[in-house]
Design a protein around this motif. Structure first.
Motif, PDB file in Angstrom:
ATOM      1  N   THR A  10       3.161 -10.858 -28.386  1.00 27.18           N
ATOM      2  CA  THR A  10       3.003 -11.013 -26.946  1.00 27.18           C
ATOM      3  C   THR A  10       4.078 -10.187 -26.243  1.00 27.18           C
ATOM      4  OG1 THR A  10       2.700 -12.633 -25.176  1.00 27.18           O
ATOM      5  CG2 THR A  10       4.432 -13.097 -26.797  1.00 27.18           C
ATOM      6  N   SER A  11       4.080 -10.213 -24.954  1.00 25.63           N
ATOM      7  CA  SER A  11       5.078  -9.455 -24.202  1.00 25.63           C
ATOM      8  C   SER A  11       6.419 -10.195 -24.202  1.00 25.63           C
ATOM      9  CB  SER A  11       4.618  -9.241 -22.763  1.00 25.63           C
ATOM     10  OG  SER A  11       4.596 -10.479 -22.069  1.00 25.63           O
ATOM     11  N   THR A  12       7.473  -9.456 -23.971  1.00 29.83           N
ATOM     12  CA  THR A  12       8.805 -10.057 -23.859  1.00 29.83           C
ATOM     13  C   THR A  12       8.819 -11.064 -22.724  1.00 29.83           C
ATOM     14  OG1 THR A  12       9.742  -7.988 -24.646  1.00 29.83           O
ATOM     15  CG2 THR A  12      11.263  -9.538 -23.619  1.00 29.83           C
ATOM     16  N   GLU A  13       8.158 -10.748 -21.632  1.00 30.76           N
ATOM     17  CA  GLU A  13       8.111 -11.655 -20.487  1.00 30.76           C
ATOM     18  C   GLU A  13       7.444 -12.979 -20.861  1.00 30.76           C
ATOM     19  OE1 GLU A  13       6.960  -8.425 -20.380  1.00 30.76           O
ATOM     20  OE2 GLU A  13       8.746  -7.624 -19.405  1.00 30.76           O
ATOM     21  N   PHE A  33      15.454 -15.101 -30.473  1.00 30.18           N
ATOM     22  CA  PHE A  33      16.333 -14.236 -31.245  1.00 30.18           C
ATOM     23  C   PHE A  33      16.008 -12.779 -30.936  1.00 30.18           C
ATOM     24  CE2 PHE A  33      15.633 -17.937 -34.063  1.00 30.18           C
ATOM     25  CZ  PHE A  33      16.933 -18.395 -34.141  1.00 30.18           C
ATOM     26  N   ASP A  34      17.035 -11.955 -30.931  1.00 27.32           N
ATOM     27  CA  ASP A  34      16.868 -10.507 -30.866  1.00 27.32           C
ATOM     28  C   ASP A  34      17.304  -9.965 -32.215  1.00 27.32           C
ATOM     29  OD1 ASP A  34      16.102 -10.217 -28.102  1.00 27.32           O
ATOM     30  OD2 ASP A  34      18.141 -10.791 -27.602  1.00 27.32           O
ATOM     31  N   PHE A  35      16.488  -9.136 -32.819  1.00 29.78           N
ATOM     32  CA  PHE A  35      16.874  -8.561 -34.100  1.00 29.78           C
ATOM     33  C   PHE A  35      16.321  -7.157 -34.239  1.00 29.78           C
ATOM     34  CE2 PHE A  35      13.086 -11.153 -34.801  1.00 29.78           C
ATOM     35  CZ  PHE A  35      12.260 -10.337 -35.531  1.00 29.78           C
ATOM     36  N   ARG A  39      11.077  -1.080 -37.816  1.00 29.90           N
ATOM     37  CA  ARG A  39      10.116  -0.514 -36.863  1.00 29.90           C
ATOM     38  C   ARG A  39      10.640  -0.522 -35.429  1.00 29.90           C
ATOM     39  NH1 ARG A  39       6.194  -4.754 -39.420  1.00 29.90           N
ATOM     40  NH2 ARG A  39       8.246  -5.668 -39.435  1.00 29.90           N
ATOM     41  N   GLY A  40      11.805  -1.128 -35.193  1.00 35.20           N
ATOM     42  CA  GLY A  40      12.358  -1.172 -33.845  1.00 35.20           C
ATOM     43  C   GLY A  40      12.994  -2.513 -33.532  1.00 35.20           C
ATOM     44  N   LYS A  41      13.431  -2.663 -32.301  1.00 34.89           N
ATOM     45  CA  LYS A  41      14.035  -3.919 -31.871  1.00 34.89           C
ATOM     46  C   LYS A  41      12.934  -4.926 -31.572  1.00 34.89           C
ATOM     47  CE  LYS A  41      18.356  -2.162 -30.152  1.00 34.89           C
ATOM     48  NZ  LYS A  41      19.205  -2.660 -31.185  1.00 34.89           N
ATOM     49  N   CYS A  42      13.280  -6.204 -31.714  1.00 38.95           N
ATOM     50  CA  CYS A  42      12.290  -7.248 -31.538  1.00 38.95           C
ATOM     51  C   CYS A  42      12.933  -8.489 -30.933  1.00 38.95           C
ATOM     52  CB  CYS A  42      11.673  -7.600 -32.884  1.00 38.95           C
ATOM     53  SG  CYS A  42      10.411  -8.872 -32.802  1.00 38.95           S
ATOM     54  N   ARG A  43      12.159  -9.225 -30.147  1.00 37.76           N
ATOM     55  CA  ARG A  43      12.558 -10.530 -29.634  1.00 37.76           C
ATOM     56  C   ARG A  43      11.533 -11.509 -30.175  1.00 37.76           C
ATOM     57  NH1 ARG A  43      16.303 -12.452 -26.509  1.00 37.76           N
ATOM     58  NH2 ARG A  43      15.985 -14.168 -25.077  1.00 37.76           N
ATOM     59  N   LEU A  60       7.402  -7.348 -31.170  1.00 30.18           N
ATOM     60  CA  LEU A  60       7.663  -6.157 -31.976  1.00 30.18           C
ATOM     61  C   LEU A  60       6.589  -5.095 -31.844  1.00 30.18           C
ATOM     62  CD1 LEU A  60       9.416  -4.661 -33.995  1.00 30.18           C
ATOM     63  CD2 LEU A  60       8.223  -5.866 -35.820  1.00 30.18           C
ATOM     64  N   TYR A  61       5.347  -5.473 -31.804  1.00 33.59           N
ATOM     65  CA  TYR A  61       4.278  -4.490 -31.807  1.00 33.59           C
ATOM     66  C   TYR A  61       3.761  -4.149 -30.411  1.00 33.59           C
ATOM     67  CZ  TYR A  61       4.489  -5.607 -36.703  1.00 33.59           C
ATOM     68  OH  TYR A  61       4.944  -5.812 -37.969  1.00 33.59           O
ATOM     69  N   CYS A  62       4.378  -4.752 -29.375  1.00 39.35           N
ATOM     70  CA  CYS A  62       3.967  -4.430 -28.004  1.00 39.35           C
ATOM     71  C   CYS A  62       4.606  -3.111 -27.578  1.00 39.35           C
ATOM     72  CB  CYS A  62       4.395  -5.531 -27.043  1.00 39.35           C
ATOM     73  SG  CYS A  62       3.422  -7.019 -27.236  1.00 39.35           S
ATOM     74  N   PRO A  63       3.846  -2.203 -27.017  1.00 39.07           N
ATOM     75  CA  PRO A  63       4.393  -0.886 -26.686  1.00 39.07           C
ATOM     76  C   PRO A  63       5.475  -0.935 -25.610  1.00 39.07           C
ATOM     77  CG  PRO A  63       2.163  -1.123 -25.835  1.00 39.07           C
ATOM     78  CD  PRO A  63       2.427  -2.321 -26.709  1.00 39.07           C
ATOM     79  N   ASN A  64       5.511  -1.970 -24.791  1.00 39.05           N
ATOM     80  CA  ASN A  64       6.492  -2.027 -23.706  1.00 39.05           C
ATOM     81  C   ASN A  64       7.513  -3.133 -23.910  1.00 39.05           C
ATOM     82  OD1 ASN A  64       5.240   0.084 -22.255  1.00 39.05           O
ATOM     83  ND2 ASN A  64       3.681  -1.352 -21.578  1.00 39.05           N
TER      84      ASN A  64
END
Length: 67
Positions: A10-13, A33-35, A39-43, A60-64
């Protein structure tokens, strides 16, 4: 073997909305958590349902997603 759970992207928001919504409910939660992932940063935020199943929401897999 190992940890098994459901995961939803889902989105970070939306993760922040879930954190706020579940803060006042009688469910066990973990995070957010932020890690860093290869593949990139994730919340991520985790909720346990009444049967003890763990449910993950991550961006993680959301483009924005936020960094």
């Amino acid at each position: 073997g190992g940890p098994m759970h459901f995961a939803f992207v889902t989105s970070t928001e939306r993760i922040e909305q879930l954190v706020d919504q579940f803060a006042s409910l009688p469910y066990q939660t973990r995070g957010p958590f932020d890690f860093d992932d290869p593949r990139g940063k994730c919340r991520a935020f985790f909720i346990f349902d009444p049967d003890g199943n763990e449910i993950e929401f991550n961006d993680l897999y959301c483009p924005n997603h936020s960094t």
